[in-house]
Design a protein around this motif. Sequence first.
Motif, PDB file in Angstrom:
ATOM      1  N   HIS A 189       0.859  -1.181   0.000  1.00 20.06           N
ATOM      2  CA  HIS A 189       0.000   0.000   0.000  1.00 20.06           C
ATOM      3  C   HIS A 189       0.896   1.232   0.000  1.00 20.06           C
ATOM      4  O   HIS A 189       1.986   1.228   0.592  1.00 20.06           O
ATOM      5  CB  HIS A 189      -0.900  -0.017   1.232  1.00 20.06           C
ATOM      6  CG  HIS A 189      -1.866   1.123   1.274  1.00 20.06           C
ATOM      7  ND1 HIS A 189      -1.539   2.355   1.822  1.00 20.06           N
ATOM      8  CD2 HIS A 189      -3.141   1.243   0.812  1.00 20.06           C
ATOM      9  CE1 HIS A 189      -2.572   3.174   1.701  1.00 20.06           C
ATOM     10  NE2 HIS A 189      -3.553   2.525   1.094  1.00 20.06           N
ATOM     11  N   PRO A 190       0.473   2.316  -0.666  1.00 14.19           N
ATOM     12  CA  PRO A 190       1.342   3.494  -0.768  1.00 14.19           C
ATOM     13  C   PRO A 190       1.821   4.055   0.563  1.00 14.19           C
ATOM     14  O   PRO A 190       2.931   4.624   0.621  1.00 14.19           O
ATOM     15  CB  PRO A 190       0.462   4.504  -1.523  1.00 14.19           C
ATOM     16  CG  PRO A 190      -0.412   3.646  -2.386  1.00 14.19           C
ATOM     17  CD  PRO A 190      -0.718   2.443  -1.538  1.00 14.19           C
ATOM     18  N   TRP A 191       1.039   3.953   1.632  1.00 12.30           N
ATOM     19  CA  TRP A 191       1.541   4.427   2.919  1.00 12.30           C
ATOM     20  C   TRP A 191       2.765   3.639   3.361  1.00 12.30           C
ATOM     21  O   TRP A 191       3.603   4.139   4.108  1.00 12.30           O
ATOM     22  CB  TRP A 191       0.446   4.339   3.988  1.00 12.30           C
ATOM     23  CG  TRP A 191      -0.480   5.524   3.975  1.00 12.30           C
ATOM     24  CD1 TRP A 191      -0.220   6.773   3.532  1.00 12.30           C
ATOM     25  CD2 TRP A 191      -1.824   5.549   4.461  1.00 12.30           C
ATOM     26  NE1 TRP A 191      -1.321   7.594   3.702  1.00 12.30           N
ATOM     27  CE2 TRP A 191      -2.323   6.867   4.278  1.00 12.30           C
ATOM     28  CE3 TRP A 191      -2.670   4.604   5.046  1.00 12.30           C
ATOM     29  CZ2 TRP A 191      -3.613   7.247   4.643  1.00 12.30           C
ATOM     30  CZ3 TRP A 191      -3.962   4.981   5.414  1.00 12.30           C
ATOM     31  CH2 TRP A 191      -4.422   6.291   5.209  1.00 12.30           C
ATOM     32  N   LYS A 192       2.862   2.410   2.897  1.00 15.25           N
ATOM     33  CA  LYS A 192       4.015   1.561   3.216  1.00 15.25           C
ATOM     34  C   LYS A 192       4.974   1.469   2.024  1.00 15.25           C
ATOM     35  O   LYS A 192       5.923   0.691   2.039  1.00 15.25           O
ATOM     36  CB  LYS A 192       3.548   0.152   3.588  1.00 15.25           C
ATOM     37  CG  LYS A 192       2.532   0.092   4.722  1.00 15.25           C
ATOM     38  CD  LYS A 192       3.134   0.541   6.039  1.00 15.25           C
ATOM     39  CE  LYS A 192       2.121   0.369   7.184  1.00 15.25           C
ATOM     40  NZ  LYS A 192       2.674   0.859   8.479  1.00 15.25           N
ATOM     41  N   GLY A 193       4.697   2.237   0.994  1.00  9.91           N
ATOM     42  CA  GLY A 193       5.444   2.124  -0.253  1.00  9.91           C
ATOM     43  C   GLY A 193       6.912   2.470  -0.118  1.00  9.91           C
ATOM     44  O   GLY A 193       7.321   3.230   0.768  1.00  9.91           O
ATOM     45  N   GLU A 194       7.695   1.911  -1.020  1.00  9.26           N
ATOM     46  CA  GLU A 194       9.134   2.143  -1.056  1.00  9.26           C
ATOM     47  C   GLU A 194       9.549   2.584  -2.461  1.00  9.26           C
ATOM     48  O   GLU A 194       8.953   2.147  -3.447  1.00  9.26           O
ATOM     49  CB  GLU A 194       9.899   0.870  -0.682  1.00  9.26           C
ATOM     50  CG  GLU A 194       9.574   0.352   0.709  1.00  9.26           C
ATOM     51  CD  GLU A 194      10.234  -0.999   0.992  1.00  9.26           C
ATOM     52  OE1 GLU A 194      11.182  -1.357   0.255  1.00  9.26           O
ATOM     53  OE2 GLU A 194       9.805  -1.691   1.925  1.00  9.26           O
ATOM     54  N   THR A 195      10.552   3.441  -2.521  1.00  6.97           N
ATOM     55  CA  THR A 195      11.115   3.858  -3.805  1.00  6.97           C
ATOM     56  C   THR A 195      12.604   3.556  -3.758  1.00  6.97           C
ATOM     57  O   THR A 195      13.426   4.420  -3.442  1.00  6.97           O
ATOM     58  CB  THR A 195      10.854   5.351  -4.068  1.00  6.97           C
ATOM     59  OG1 THR A 195       9.450   5.610  -3.992  1.00  6.97           O
ATOM     60  CG2 THR A 195      11.346   5.761  -5.452  1.00  6.97           C
ATOM     61  N   ASN A 196      12.934   2.298  -4.048  1.00  3.34           N
ATOM     62  CA  ASN A 196      14.313   1.833  -4.000  1.00  3.34           C
ATOM     63  C   ASN A 196      14.722   1.388  -5.404  1.00  3.34           C
ATOM     64  O   ASN A 196      14.396   0.280  -5.832  1.00  3.34           O
ATOM     65  CB  ASN A 196      14.458   0.647  -3.036  1.00  3.34           C
ATOM     66  CG  ASN A 196      13.944   0.969  -1.645  1.00  3.34           C
ATOM     67  OD1 ASN A 196      14.176   2.062  -1.126  1.00  3.34           O
ATOM     68  ND2 ASN A 196      13.243   0.031  -1.029  1.00  3.34           N
ATOM     69  N   PRO A 197      15.416   2.245  -6.156  1.00  2.00           N
ATOM     70  CA  PRO A 197      15.759   1.897  -7.540  1.00  2.00           C
ATOM     71  C   PRO A 197      16.643   0.654  -7.625  1.00  2.00           C
ATOM     72  O   PRO A 197      17.533   0.450  -6.799  1.00  2.00           O
ATOM     73  CB  PRO A 197      16.518   3.136  -8.033  1.00  2.00           C
ATOM     74  CG  PRO A 197      16.142   4.226  -7.090  1.00  2.00           C
ATOM     75  CD  PRO A 197      15.880   3.580  -5.776  1.00  2.00           C
ATOM     76  N   LYS A 198      16.374  -0.164  -8.615  1.00  4.65           N
ATOM     77  CA  LYS A 198      17.193  -1.342  -8.904  1.00  4.65           C
ATOM     78  C   LYS A 198      17.270  -1.487 -10.419  1.00  4.65           C
ATOM     79  O   LYS A 198      16.656  -2.364 -11.021  1.00  4.65           O
ATOM     80  CB  LYS A 198      16.598  -2.605  -8.260  1.00  4.65           C
ATOM     81  CG  LYS A 198      17.498  -3.835  -8.409  1.00  4.65           C
ATOM     82  CD  LYS A 198      16.867  -5.067  -7.776  1.00  4.65           C
ATOM     83  CE  LYS A 198      17.777  -6.274  -7.926  1.00  4.65           C
ATOM     84  NZ  LYS A 198      17.167  -7.496  -7.312  1.00  4.65           N
ATOM     85  N   TYR A 199      18.063  -0.619 -11.020  1.00  5.78           N
ATOM     86  CA  TYR A 199      18.147  -0.606 -12.477  1.00  5.78           C
ATOM     87  C   TYR A 199      19.055  -1.726 -12.954  1.00  5.78           C
ATOM     88  O   TYR A 199      20.187  -1.859 -12.487  1.00  5.78           O
ATOM     89  CB  TYR A 199      18.669   0.750 -12.952  1.00  5.78           C
ATOM     90  CG  TYR A 199      18.733   0.884 -14.452  1.00  5.78           C
ATOM     91  CD1 TYR A 199      17.583   0.726 -15.222  1.00  5.78           C
ATOM     92  CD2 TYR A 199      19.929   1.161 -15.088  1.00  5.78           C
ATOM     93  CE1 TYR A 199      17.631   0.858 -16.599  1.00  5.78           C
ATOM     94  CE2 TYR A 199      19.991   1.296 -16.468  1.00  5.78           C
ATOM     95  CZ  TYR A 199      18.839   1.138 -17.215  1.00  5.78           C
ATOM     96  OH  TYR A 199      18.885   1.261 -18.582  1.00  5.78           O
TER      97      TYR A 199
END
Length: 568
Positions: free
Chosen positions: A340-350
């Motif tokens: 859920h967005p409240w628990k969301g993460e933005t961790n790039p892994k390109y």
Amino acid sequence: MARIAIDPITRIEGHLRIEAEVTSGKVADAWSSGTMFRGLEMILRERDPRDAWMFAQRACGVCTTVHALASVRAVENALGIVIPENARLVRNLIAGTQFLHDHVIHFYHLHALDWVDVVSATKADPAKTSTLAQSISAWPKSSTDYFKGIQSRLNAFVGTGQLGPFANGYWGHPAYTLEPEANLLAVAHYLEALEWQRDIVRIHAVLGGKNPHPQTYAVGGMALRMAPDSPTGLNSTSMAQIKTMLANARTFVDQVLIPDVTLVAGAYKSWFSVGKRIGNYMVYGDFTDQTGDAKTNMFPAGRILGRNLGRVESLDHQKISETVAHSYYEYEGDDTAGKHPWKGETNPKYQGPNPPFETLEGFDRYSWLKAPRYDGQAMEVGPLARVLVAYAAKQAEVVKAVDGLLSKLSLQPADLMSTMGRIAARALETQLLVPHLESWLGTLEKNMNSGNLAVADSKKWNPDSWPKEAEGVGFEEAPRGALGHWVVIKDKKIANYQLVVPSTWNGSPRDAKGQRGAWEEALLETPIADPEKPVEVLRTVHSFDPCMACAVHVYDPAGGSSVQVRVV
């Protein structure tokens, strides 16, 4: 079998790659790849929540005001702030004007060239074009001499060999079926829309201070002074200016946009049977009337599942999650589980670009977009979703408008669930919105004249009054569809912030279950006349009005830092 790769897709905001597999003249499989990274959520961490909207609206240079509005709504929701009526009306006017501007520009400048053969217009008979124009509309710019002038300009332009925005088109493609006279008519209106769009956004300058990136939003209302007799602020003169601009907008929409869309829809009627695949539609709801009650939304909230127009399903944002199994991100723990967005993460892994996509049976990553899902299901959002939900909810004005168009074209409501249906729905809601804008302006003017000048509530502006922890969500129906901002506030700072934008819903890659997003699904079974010139792919993708700038942001194939930002 043939492989089609269009990279980048042009006439959109941002960078998008579409790859398709063509078998027996139809698309058998498709992949949507966002090729830029958006780190805005990371930029917002630890900042003052009251400042979030100023950063959030920089997600895009086009969809600026919609992100500003969703952001202030998220913080207001977290802090329990109810804004004054005047602030709601001003926000409606700014957001509604964005719809008018965006929808008209999309049809003429981003999408029309998928249906209109510009070079064919050079062979048109201006007298016949005049007859055609006068048969479908009372728009005054319809004389033979007028179209002769347009054609002369076009011939001179084409004659230079420098086609500018018309370069690299698939002119002469067999999929173009409009007569030369209809093409000339559309080119004339393409040029007129360039002038029109410059005028309509002046409403944003009056109410928002500037366009793009308006400056008058504020947590708690609007930073706008209402003063009927003052030479500055929102006064009687500026009200009259807005009224005139809306009247001009109504004329253009009624006499140019609607007739042109009806003409194109009738000429390409077979496209009401293309792009139908996904069948699930979602709307957050927006634009309340004077009561402020969500039940009176111009765009009612709800979902349609499995193309069932007989039932509108309820909406619970807690059932929204984003997965990253095929995205250039990683989650702590299980990448195949949604968050859920409240628990969301933005961790790039390109992992580097890997087209052509040969082995997607595993968990190969191929897009900077995440995969949002509602209760585990892929959804389409946007004008078509809004019109269908309102139609299924039996909203009188929508039913009348939809039935009127369907009657002209001898179609059924289910036919709207298609590539051409998205175009028709966008035009219809543009026309339906203008009277609401005029009504909101009238109410705002009445309030101002009666001395009701409140535009903000500053009771909770002081962070000392905030709870130690709070969560909020800000919903808005942006022109491209359901937009949500989620914020988590701890110790007066942003602890987490996530944007789930319309083009992320529609353009998502496959999820952990292998379910395609709306674009990928809609492309299946699309007829392809010439794999070397896949204008049909562009028709369906453009019908969604993609905005990759909202969905993703920075791309560096060589690795390392592309840019450094220092905050002082």
